[in-house]
Design an enzyme around this catalytic site. Structure first.
Site, PDB file in Angstrom:
ATOM      1  N   GLY A 127      -4.535  -4.346  -3.812  1.00 23.54           N
ATOM      2  CA  GLY A 127      -5.589  -3.361  -4.037  1.00 23.54           C
ATOM      3  C   GLY A 127      -4.922  -2.034  -4.291  1.00 23.54           C
ATOM      4  CG  HIS A 128      -2.576  -1.535  -7.011  1.00 24.02           C
ATOM      5  ND1 HIS A 128      -1.798  -1.755  -5.910  1.00 24.02           N
ATOM      6  CD2 HIS A 128      -2.259  -2.514  -7.883  1.00 24.02           C
ATOM      7  CE1 HIS A 128      -1.031  -2.811  -6.113  1.00 24.02           C
ATOM      8  NE2 HIS A 128      -1.301  -3.294  -7.297  1.00 24.02           N
ATOM      9  CE  LYS A 136       2.446  -2.410  -4.345  1.00 25.67           C
ATOM     10  NZ  LYS A 136       2.116  -2.081  -2.964  1.00 25.67           N
ATOM     11  CG  ASP A 143      -1.877  -1.187   1.218  1.00 25.98           C
ATOM     12  OD1 ASP A 143      -2.245  -1.652   0.126  1.00 25.98           O
ATOM     13  OD2 ASP A 143      -2.225  -1.668   2.314  1.00 25.98           O
ATOM     14  CD  GLN A 187       0.734  -8.932  -2.632  1.00 24.25           C
ATOM     15  OE1 GLN A 187       1.402  -9.627  -3.366  1.00 24.25           O
ATOM     16  NE2 GLN A 187      -0.496  -8.570  -2.923  1.00 24.25           N
TER      17      GLN A 187
HETATM   18  P1  GDP Z   1      -0.783   0.383  -3.582  1.00 26.84           P
HETATM   19  O1  GDP Z   1      -1.436  -0.890  -3.189  1.00 26.84           O
HETATM   20  O2  GDP Z   1       0.696   0.393  -3.312  1.00 26.84           O
HETATM   21  O3  GDP Z   1      -1.098   0.791  -4.982  1.00 26.84           O
HETATM   22  O4  GDP Z   1      -1.376   1.507  -2.633  1.00 26.84           O
HETATM   23  P2  GDP Z   1      -2.933   1.681  -2.232  1.00 26.84           P
HETATM   24  O5  GDP Z   1      -3.670   2.185  -3.414  1.00 26.84           O
HETATM   25  O6  GDP Z   1      -3.436   0.468  -1.558  1.00 26.84           O
HETATM   26  O7  GDP Z   1      -2.812   2.778  -1.097  1.00 26.84           O
HETATM   27  C1  GDP Z   1      -2.289   4.045  -1.355  1.00 26.84           C
HETATM   28  C2  GDP Z   1      -3.378   5.109  -1.079  1.00 26.84           C
HETATM   29  O8  GDP Z   1      -2.787   6.379  -1.015  1.00 26.84           O
HETATM   30  C3  GDP Z   1      -4.427   5.178  -2.176  1.00 26.84           C
HETATM   31  O9  GDP Z   1      -5.655   5.527  -1.581  1.00 26.84           O
HETATM   32  C4  GDP Z   1      -3.919   6.317  -3.068  1.00 26.84           C
HETATM   33  O10 GDP Z   1      -4.981   7.004  -3.740  1.00 26.84           O
HETATM   34  C5  GDP Z   1      -3.289   7.235  -2.045  1.00 26.84           C
HETATM   35  N1  GDP Z   1      -2.126   7.974  -2.517  1.00 26.84           N
HETATM   36  C6  GDP Z   1      -1.131   7.580  -3.356  1.00 26.84           C
HETATM   37  N2  GDP Z   1      -0.174   8.527  -3.431  1.00 26.84           N
HETATM   38  C7  GDP Z   1      -0.557   9.540  -2.624  1.00 26.84           C
HETATM   39  C8  GDP Z   1       0.031  10.794  -2.241  1.00 26.84           C
HETATM   40  O11 GDP Z   1       1.130  11.169  -2.658  1.00 26.84           O
HETATM   41  N3  GDP Z   1      -0.688  11.562  -1.358  1.00 26.84           N
HETATM   42  C9  GDP Z   1      -1.894  11.163  -0.844  1.00 26.84           C
HETATM   43  N4  GDP Z   1      -2.506  11.965   0.030  1.00 26.84           N
HETATM   44  N5  GDP Z   1      -2.460  10.003  -1.179  1.00 26.84           N
HETATM   45  C10 GDP Z   1      -1.805   9.187  -2.045  1.00 26.84           C
HETATM   46  P1  IMO Z   2      -0.948  -4.157  -2.245  1.00 26.51           P
HETATM   47  O1  IMO Z   2      -0.554  -4.726  -3.580  1.00 26.51           O
HETATM   48  C1  IMO Z   2      -0.911  -4.558   2.105  1.00 26.51           C
HETATM   49  C2  IMO Z   2      -0.864  -8.657   3.714  1.00 26.51           C
HETATM   50  C3  IMO Z   2      -2.092  -9.104   4.476  1.00 26.51           C
HETATM   51  C4  IMO Z   2      -1.426 -10.077   5.451  1.00 26.51           C
HETATM   52  C5  IMO Z   2      -0.354 -10.737   4.604  1.00 26.51           C
HETATM   53  C6  IMO Z   2      -0.770 -12.066   3.999  1.00 26.51           C
HETATM   54  O2  IMO Z   2      -2.212  -3.405  -2.268  1.00 26.51           O
HETATM   55  O3  IMO Z   2       0.209  -3.415  -1.628  1.00 26.51           O
HETATM   56  P2  IMO Z   2      -2.341 -12.732   1.952  1.00 26.51           P
HETATM   57  O4  IMO Z   2      -3.794 -12.503   1.725  1.00 26.51           O
HETATM   58  O5  IMO Z   2      -1.452 -12.189   0.901  1.00 26.51           O
HETATM   59  O6  IMO Z   2      -2.040 -14.175   2.267  1.00 26.51           O
HETATM   60  O7  IMO Z   2      -2.023 -11.935   3.319  1.00 26.51           O
HETATM   61  O8  IMO Z   2      -0.063  -9.824   3.564  1.00 26.51           O
HETATM   62  N1  IMO Z   2      -1.150  -8.140   2.342  1.00 26.51           N
HETATM   63  C7  IMO Z   2      -1.107  -6.846   2.018  1.00 26.51           C
HETATM   64  N2  IMO Z   2      -0.915  -5.742   2.776  1.00 26.51           N
HETATM   65  N3  IMO Z   2      -1.080  -4.438   0.782  1.00 26.51           N
HETATM   66  C8  IMO Z   2      -1.249  -5.542  -0.002  1.00 26.51           C
HETATM   67  O9  IMO Z   2      -1.270  -5.467  -1.355  1.00 26.51           O
HETATM   68  C9  IMO Z   2      -1.310  -6.803   0.618  1.00 26.51           C
HETATM   69  N4  IMO Z   2      -1.490  -8.081   0.167  1.00 26.51           N
HETATM   70  C10 IMO Z   2      -1.375  -8.876   1.236  1.00 26.51           C
HETATM   71  O10 IMO Z   2      -2.697  -8.025   5.143  1.00 26.51           O
HETATM   72  O11 IMO Z   2      -0.787  -9.372   6.480  1.00 26.51           O
HETATM   73 MG    MG Z   3      -2.862  -1.569  -1.816  1.00 25.03          MG
END
Ligand code: GDP
Ligand code: IMO
Ligand code: MG
Length: 421
Positions: free
Chosen positions: A40-41, A16, A13, A222
């Site tokens: 989840g992005h 990416k 999270d 991840q």
């Molecule tokens: P990922 O799984 O690595 O793609 O990250 P996620 O999407 O799960 O979580 C990142 C969250 O931060 C999302 O809700 C994005 O919309 C938000 N986000 C990404 N970059 C920025 C930033 O520079 N500033 C803020 N405030 N939010 C951001």
């Molecule tokens: P993105 O791509 C954050 C964590 C789960 C748990 C561990 C194992 O959005 O960064 P799993 O279901 O993979 O067997 O769970 O990994 N986890 C993540 N945490 N972002 C993710 O994906 C994750 N995918 C798995 O919370 O601790």
């Molecule tokens: Mg994510």
């Protein structure tokens, strides 16, 4: 032959999806090399929010997207995502799915859920999407692959054999109801009709693109500390998230990778269980969570929040070979007067180290040593960073000896500052 890996440098999270979306503008292919719908992005485009789990983030830019052999695919999630994207006017005709990727079957999801319940206090806190059981069956050579969808007879036979055993586990070990063969086979056969057109020889596709000089992004899911071998085992996911696996997960040579961009938040979050040295104590944790909107994209779970951990980040630089960093969500720290950054760990024997402990007991019992940096108390909407924010970024890049080339200043697609290395 420009191939760039984009890898999460923390526990996932990191943002990416947003960085891939930005770089996809100037790329031809965007490829996922591991993971599945545990990812989840969230990407915000002109005020519209997209949440993507299974398909590479490049789909939003209409780029050729590849789901590689190292991924696990839940066919129902995949098709739901296809339908959602199409209904929002985005084409998925550019998506290519490796026939070698493994399928997440209903029993994988059922076992993931039942096993977490059974572990009770010892649970990992998985996303309960069947990731671990699916990769386990792959390693045990019992898996069902995307290409098995192409032959109804083989598919039916494999489901029958697998289910006969899985139902014994579900009933006798986990005490949950068995799954119905006809229902599963029927659903899979109808998914197969639709998935067929997405199946490609993705290794060949990517290799050819590289030979033609196209720009290829290899998108990690991840993060480094969730890597099965190098992460905080057992609180990890069941695949190798590190950059080296991009070559294996796609089916190209490691010498094809030119650059590794690590993505890190300006602080840290973690979902699920497991040690987390810089987790914030007191009300600042909730403040960071609220300001950063730190709730899971897939599960809606609360993310645990901590201050930036340079020891863990140094480890990520090492195990991935990170050549530059994107520092996201710097804006979230804008209202803090002072910002602690972890520069070393103090180990149980009172010694201090800048290097990530190799032994889990040291990591589980280490204490963070913080340096406090000045806050900037200004928003980051300008074209340059305020002095203290620029100092924060320099502190990170100096400590790691890696340039920070991108800084995230907001959730929307264009809220990124590009810095000269
Ligand atoms: P990922 O799984 O690595 O793609 O990250 P996620 O999407 O799960 O979580 C990142 C969250 O931060 C999302 O809700 C994005 O919309 C938000 N986000 C990404 N970059 C920025 C930033 O520079 N500033 C803020 N405030 N939010 C951001
Ligand atoms: P993105 O791509 C954050 C964590 C789960 C748990 C561990 C194992 O959005 O960064 P799993 O279901 O993979 O067997 O769970 O990994 N986890 C993540 N945490 N972002 C993710 O994906 C994750 N995918 C798995 O919370 O601790
Ligand atoms: Mg994510």
């Amino acid at each position: 032959m420009p191939a760039t890996v984009i890898v999460g440098a923390q526990w996932g999270d990191e943002g990416k999806g947003k960085i891939v979306d930005l770089l996809a503008q100037d790329s031809d292919l965007v490829c996922r090399y591991q993971g599945g719908p545990n990812a989840g992005h969230t990407i915000v485009v002109d005020g519209e929010t997209f949440k993507i789990r299974q398909i590479p983030s490049g789909v939003l830019r209409g780029k050729t997207c590849v789901i590689g052999a190292g991924c696990v695919v839940d066919p129902e999630v995949f098709l739901t995502e296809v339908d959602e994207l199409e209904s929002r006017g985005l084409s998925t005709r550019t998506v290519h799915l490796s026939g070698e990727a493994h399928l997440i079957m209903p029993w994988h999801v059922a076992i993931d859920q039942a096993s977490e319940r059974r572990l009770g206090n010892l649970q990992i806190g998985t996303t309960k999407r069947g990731i671990g059981p699916c990769y386990a069956d792959k390693a045990a050579r019992l898996g069902i692959r995307v290409q098995d969808l192409l032959d109804p007879k083989i598919l039916r036979q494999k489901i029958e054999v697998a289910l006969a055993e899985k139902n014994v586990w579900l009933e006798r070990v986990y005490g949950v109801p068995p799954l119905n063969l006809e229902e599963i086979a029927g659903n899979l056969e109808s998914f197969a009709q639709r998935i067929r057109s997405y199946v490609s020889d993705t290794s060949l596709l990517v290799d050819r693109a590289l030979h033609e000089g196209r720009e290829v992004l290899l998108e990690g899911a991840q993060g480094t500390l969730l890597d099965l071998d190098h992460g905080t085992y057992p609180f990890v996911t069941s695949s190798n998230t590190v950059a080296g696996n991009a070559a294996t997960g796609i089916g190209i040579g490691p010498n094809r990778i030119d650059r590794v961009l690590g993505v890190t938040k300006a602080y840290v979050t973690r979902v699920g269980e497991g040690p987390f040295p810089t987790e914030i104590e007191g009300p600042d944790q909730e403040r960071v969570r609220d300001l950063g909107g730190e709730y899971g994209t897939v599960t809606g779970r609360t993310r645990r929040c901590g201050w930036l951990d340079l020891v863990a980040l140094r480890f990520a630089v090492r195990v991935n070979g990170i050549t530059s960093l994107a520092l996201t969500k710097l804006d979230v720290l804008s209202s803090f007067d002072e910002i602690p950054v972890c520069v070393r760990y103090r180990l149980p024997d009172r010694s201090e180290t800048e290097d990530f402990p190799a032994h889990q007991s040291d990591f589980h019992h280490c204490a963070p040593v913080f340096e406090t940096l000045a806050g900037w108390n200004e928003d980051l909407t300008g074209s340059a960073l305020p002095g203290a924010a620029a100092d924060y970024v320099s502190f990170v890049s100096d400590a790691l000896d890696v340039p920070v080339t991108l800084v995230g200043t907001g959730a929307s697609r264009d809220a990124v500052l590009s810095l000269q290395p």
